[in-house]
Design an enzyme around this catalytic site. Sequence first.
Site, short mmCIF file in Angstrom:
data_model
loop_
_atom_site.label_atom_id
_atom_site.label_comp_id
_atom_site.label_asym_id
_atom_site.label_seq_id
_atom_site.Cartn_x
_atom_site.Cartn_y
_atom_site.Cartn_z
N ASN A 45 -20.65 9.82 -38.08
CA ASN A 45 -20.41 10.95 -37.16
C ASN A 45 -20.76 10.52 -35.73
O ASN A 45 -21.54 9.60 -35.53
CB ASN A 45 -21.28 12.14 -37.56
CG ASN A 45 -21.02 13.37 -36.71
OD1 ASN A 45 -19.87 13.70 -36.42
ND2 ASN A 45 -22.07 14.04 -36.28
N GLY A 83 -9.55 16.45 -30.89
CA GLY A 83 -9.40 15.12 -31.45
C GLY A 83 -9.31 14.01 -30.42
O GLY A 83 -8.61 13.02 -30.62
N HIS A 93 -22.24 12.30 -32.18
CA HIS A 93 -22.91 13.51 -31.70
C HIS A 93 -23.17 13.38 -30.20
O HIS A 93 -23.62 12.32 -29.74
CB HIS A 93 -24.22 13.71 -32.46
CG HIS A 93 -24.94 14.94 -32.04
ND1 HIS A 93 -24.59 16.20 -32.51
CD2 HIS A 93 -25.94 15.14 -31.15
CE1 HIS A 93 -25.36 17.10 -31.94
NE2 HIS A 93 -26.19 16.49 -31.11
N ARG A 127 -18.15 21.29 -39.80
CA ARG A 127 -18.69 21.73 -41.08
C ARG A 127 -19.77 20.76 -41.50
O ARG A 127 -19.63 19.55 -41.31
CB ARG A 127 -17.62 21.72 -42.17
CG ARG A 127 -16.39 22.51 -41.80
CD ARG A 127 -16.14 23.60 -42.76
NE ARG A 127 -14.96 24.34 -42.39
CZ ARG A 127 -14.63 25.51 -42.91
NH1 ARG A 127 -15.41 26.06 -43.82
NH2 ARG A 127 -13.55 26.15 -42.52
C1 GRF Z 1 -17.34 15.33 -29.63
O1 GRF Z 1 -17.90 15.62 -28.39
C2 GRF Z 1 -18.39 14.94 -30.63
O2 GRF Z 1 -19.55 14.47 -30.05
C3 GRF Z 1 -18.69 16.19 -31.38
O3 GRF Z 1 -17.49 16.92 -31.38
C4 GRF Z 1 -16.71 16.57 -30.25
C5 GRF Z 1 -15.31 16.32 -30.72
O4 GRF Z 1 -14.41 16.19 -29.66
N1 GRF Z 1 -19.18 15.88 -32.70
P1 GRF Z 1 -12.96 15.67 -29.92
O5 GRF Z 1 -12.31 16.64 -30.92
O6 GRF Z 1 -13.04 14.29 -30.45
O7 GRF Z 1 -12.29 15.75 -28.60
#
Ligand code: GRF
Length: 199
Positions: free
Chosen positions: A112, A15, A114, A96
């Site tokens: 989201n 997170g 990515h 998910r």
């Molecule tokens: C991030 O790198 C994001 O790009 C991907 O999942 C990761 C989550 O990291 N979708 P965090 O839990 O926010 O540290």
Amino acid sequence: MEKPFRLAVLGSGKGSNFTAILDAVRNGRLAAEVALVVADRADAGILETARAAGLETFVIEEPQYRTRLSPEVEEQLVAALRARGVELVVLAGFLRVVKNPLLTAFPERIVNIHPSLLPAFPGLEAWKQALDAGVSVTGCTVHLVDAGIDTGRVLAQAEVPVHADDSAESLHARIQRAEHALYPRVLAEWIAEIRGRAP
Ligand code: GRF
């Protein structure tokens, strides 16, 4: 003054993006409040951060599937989000695939982040995909969520250089730093756009 926009943040992991979002809320860069933090596993670090911040949490129980939610469980989630007046669903490392009824309940309201410059390297461990492909620049993308995997409309991207001596870990860490700057900024912009559309 306008009421803060109500967010739900969904995650499966540590997170760090959620922490960046919370920081932005606290210092006034993001005119929003986190109404609910949702995780699909009880040991997700994102829950600890949420509890430490005094935020309400919700743990999804999904015995049937690992990479998606059953429609019944998604329906419970939709009900929980609606009950708290959530206006924007923020995926932050949620492992998910989102389907219906969640998608139809929040049209253009699920976002989201990515870790690549989409459409390049969708799917898992995008930073490793970038290393394996030998590109010199990768990055991160904030996008709306649709029924595909990392296919929704791109809202914004940030470029991140790949260094010759990068490991998967060093590249991932550099991309994450870019994510922490990009995500709160783009959320603020998207909220402003949604507000601007309201009748
Ligand atoms: C991030 O790198 C994001 O790009 C991907 O999942 C990761 C989550 O990291 N979708 P965090 O839990 O926010 O540290």
